[in-house]
Write an enzyme that holds these catalytic residues in place. Sequence first.
Site, PDB file in Angstrom:
ATOM      1  N   ALA A  55      -0.252  -3.386   9.210  1.00  0.00           N
ATOM      2  CA  ALA A  55       0.220  -4.945   8.700  1.00  0.00           C
ATOM      3  C   ALA A  55       0.575  -5.046   7.365  1.00  0.00           C
ATOM      4  O   ALA A  55       0.040  -4.225   6.484  1.00  0.00           O
ATOM      5  CB  ALA A  55      -0.889  -5.738   8.992  1.00  0.00           C
ATOM      6  N   GLU A 109      -8.465  -0.160   8.833  1.00  0.00           N
ATOM      7  CA  GLU A 109      -8.670  -1.478   8.397  1.00  0.00           C
ATOM      8  C   GLU A 109      -9.984  -1.585   7.550  1.00  0.00           C
ATOM      9  O   GLU A 109     -10.322  -2.426   6.750  1.00  0.00           O
ATOM     10  CB  GLU A 109      -8.538  -2.364   9.445  1.00  0.00           C
ATOM     11  CG  GLU A 109      -7.357  -2.509  10.086  1.00  0.00           C
ATOM     12  CD  GLU A 109      -6.877  -1.732  10.934  1.00  0.00           C
ATOM     13  OE1 GLU A 109      -7.533  -0.470  11.064  1.00  0.00           O
ATOM     14  OE2 GLU A 109      -5.698  -1.829  11.664  1.00  0.00           O
TER      15      GLU A 109
HETATM   16  C1  HXC Z   1       2.437  -3.371   2.544  1.00  0.00           C
HETATM   17  C2  HXC Z   1       2.717  -1.171   1.955  1.00  0.00           C
HETATM   18  C3  HXC Z   1       1.966  -0.805   3.082  1.00  0.00           C
HETATM   19  C4  HXC Z   1       1.338  -1.917   3.799  1.00  0.00           C
HETATM   20  C5  HXC Z   1       2.625   1.072   2.207  1.00  0.00           C
HETATM   21  N1  HXC Z   1       3.259   0.166   1.544  1.00  0.00           N
HETATM   22  N2  HXC Z   1       2.005   0.376   3.009  1.00  0.00           N
HETATM   23  N3  HXC Z   1       2.999  -2.391   1.609  1.00  0.00           N
HETATM   24  N4  HXC Z   1       1.580  -3.168   3.340  1.00  0.00           N
HETATM   25  N5  HXC Z   1       0.537  -1.827   4.817  1.00  0.00           N
HETATM   26  C6  HXC Z   1       3.992   0.239   0.426  1.00  0.00           C
HETATM   27  C7  HXC Z   1       3.300   0.631  -0.855  1.00  0.00           C
HETATM   28  O1  HXC Z   1       2.654  -0.441  -1.834  1.00  0.00           O
HETATM   29  C8  HXC Z   1       4.320   1.283  -1.863  1.00  0.00           C
HETATM   30  O2  HXC Z   1       5.147   0.283  -2.421  1.00  0.00           O
HETATM   31  C9  HXC Z   1       5.453   1.847  -0.711  1.00  0.00           C
HETATM   32  O3  HXC Z   1       5.043   1.086   0.658  1.00  0.00           O
HETATM   33  C10 HXC Z   1       5.183   3.355  -0.400  1.00  0.00           C
HETATM   34  O4  HXC Z   1       3.859   3.536  -0.290  1.00  0.00           O
HETATM   35  P1  HXC Z   1       2.819   4.626  -1.245  1.00  0.00           P
HETATM   36  O5  HXC Z   1       1.437   4.052  -0.973  1.00  0.00           O
HETATM   37  O6  HXC Z   1       3.470   4.548  -2.520  1.00  0.00           O
HETATM   38  O7  HXC Z   1       3.147   5.865  -0.304  1.00  0.00           O
HETATM   39  P2  HXC Z   1       2.083   7.279  -0.205  1.00  0.00           P
HETATM   40  O8  HXC Z   1       1.542   7.428  -1.622  1.00  0.00           O
HETATM   41  O9  HXC Z   1       2.892   8.429   0.331  1.00  0.00           O
HETATM   42  O10 HXC Z   1       1.138   6.694   0.700  1.00  0.00           O
HETATM   43  C11 HXC Z   1       1.378   6.339   2.268  1.00  0.00           C
HETATM   44  C12 HXC Z   1       0.036   5.717   2.645  1.00  0.00           C
HETATM   45  C13 HXC Z   1      -0.406   4.527   1.908  1.00  0.00           C
HETATM   46  C14 HXC Z   1      -0.959   6.646   2.883  1.00  0.00           C
HETATM   47  C15 HXC Z   1       0.456   5.287   4.238  1.00  0.00           C
HETATM   48  O11 HXC Z   1       0.830   3.918   1.666  1.00  0.00           O
HETATM   49  C16 HXC Z   1      -1.520   3.480   2.349  1.00  0.00           C
HETATM   50  O12 HXC Z   1      -2.547   3.769   2.485  1.00  0.00           O
HETATM   51  N6  HXC Z   1      -0.916   2.195   2.768  1.00  0.00           N
HETATM   52  C17 HXC Z   1      -1.634   1.336   3.742  1.00  0.00           C
HETATM   53  C18 HXC Z   1      -2.017   1.630   4.933  1.00  0.00           C
HETATM   54  C19 HXC Z   1      -3.014   0.834   5.429  1.00  0.00           C
HETATM   55  O13 HXC Z   1      -4.261   0.389   4.982  1.00  0.00           O
HETATM   56  N7  HXC Z   1      -2.576   0.179   6.850  1.00  0.00           N
HETATM   57  C20 HXC Z   1      -3.450  -0.822   7.269  1.00  0.00           C
HETATM   58  C21 HXC Z   1      -3.222  -2.419   6.905  1.00  0.00           C
HETATM   59  S1  HXC Z   1      -4.269  -3.357   7.681  1.00  0.00           S
HETATM   60  P3  HXC Z   1       5.705   0.304  -3.788  1.00  0.00           P
HETATM   61  O14 HXC Z   1       6.130  -0.933  -4.127  1.00  0.00           O
HETATM   62  O15 HXC Z   1       4.468   0.866  -4.651  1.00  0.00           O
HETATM   63  O16 HXC Z   1       6.769   1.388  -3.680  1.00  0.00           O
HETATM   64  C22 HXC Z   1      -3.686  -3.808   9.385  1.00  0.00           C
HETATM   65  C23 HXC Z   1      -4.414  -4.834  10.006  1.00  0.00           C
HETATM   66  C24 HXC Z   1      -3.724  -5.224  11.179  1.00  0.00           C
HETATM   67  O17 HXC Z   1      -2.744  -3.089   9.969  1.00  0.00           O
HETATM   68  C25 HXC Z   1      -4.260  -6.331  11.895  1.00  0.00           C
HETATM   69  C26 HXC Z   1      -3.807  -7.596  11.362  1.00  0.00           C
HETATM   70  C27 HXC Z   1      -4.292  -8.767  12.213  1.00  0.00           C
END
Ligand code: HXC
Length: 264
Positions: free
Chosen positions: A70, A138
Amino acid sequence: MSQTLPFETLACEIEDQIAVVTLNRPQVLNALNGQVFTDLKEIFAQLEDDPAVRVILLTGAGEKAFAAGADINELAGIGCSLGQDLSHRGQGVFRQIETCGKPVIALINGYALGGGCELALACTLRLASSSAEFGQPEVRLGLIPGYGGTQRLPRLIGSSAALKLLLTGQRIDASEALRLRLVDEVVEPAELMARGKELARSILAVAPLAVSACIQAVYEGADRGLESALRLESTIFGHLCDTKDKIEGTRAFLEKRPPQWTGS
Ligand code: HXC
């Protein structure tokens, strides 16, 4: 090859009865914001109704991600009521994908985290590139999965293996995902689309109504006790016995020739 009308956050191409839907926000690793859900809802409604489409492949744009979950920008500011609405809406769209009546094959080309992993779980089958990584992070954000992950993950891989992923938020690689049966196959990144299309073609080769009947029997049966589920199987089996494709399939076998399906 035909293309659907353009969407803001995804692309769709249709060729030889196979639709390829691509999540297209690579700059944020295909994070799922509200517009993605709007677009997924619309494209899957179109594909469900389109008789020219029989198998759907779902993948992510770019080389890094299927979907990194998300969009955390949208999660950051919301409270209880909006959180429940967000979860409920996303669950509805993923359920729509799961029950669209056509096989949906996730081609997981990179990160499948949080909602991205949950999206893959809502698909019928899952093929992963060897570079893919999976996780339900999450808990690291103070949350739990809200798009079906706490329910579909244990149903697919068992509650203990699922809880290990849910409680730690740790990522696993594609080979570990295969070992857990979270994915069905792992292939080299360059081969993922070709393997997805090959698998789609092997489904296209069999009787169309039987394909949707298998999906219906498995998903509807899973929500019932065994006696009721077996009755469901008999009911669906009986309906198929009245189809032209069953007459054609059995005759073609006995006449030692390939069947000609009509989907009727
Ligand atoms: C918004 C995101 C994002 C996300 C990555 N980005 N994941 N933006 N939401 N879920 C953005 C980063 O901010 C960054 O933007 C760009 O994408 C590239 O990501 P990086 O972090 O720079 O890449 P990297 O270092 O290769 O790391 C990759 C990664 C990391 C390990 C996947 O991005 C990460 O941990 N992302 C979050 C994953 C996560 O926690 N997902 C669960 C979300 S909660 P900029 O502008 O800096 O370039 C969920 C709940 C669902 O899904 C249920 C809801 C009801």
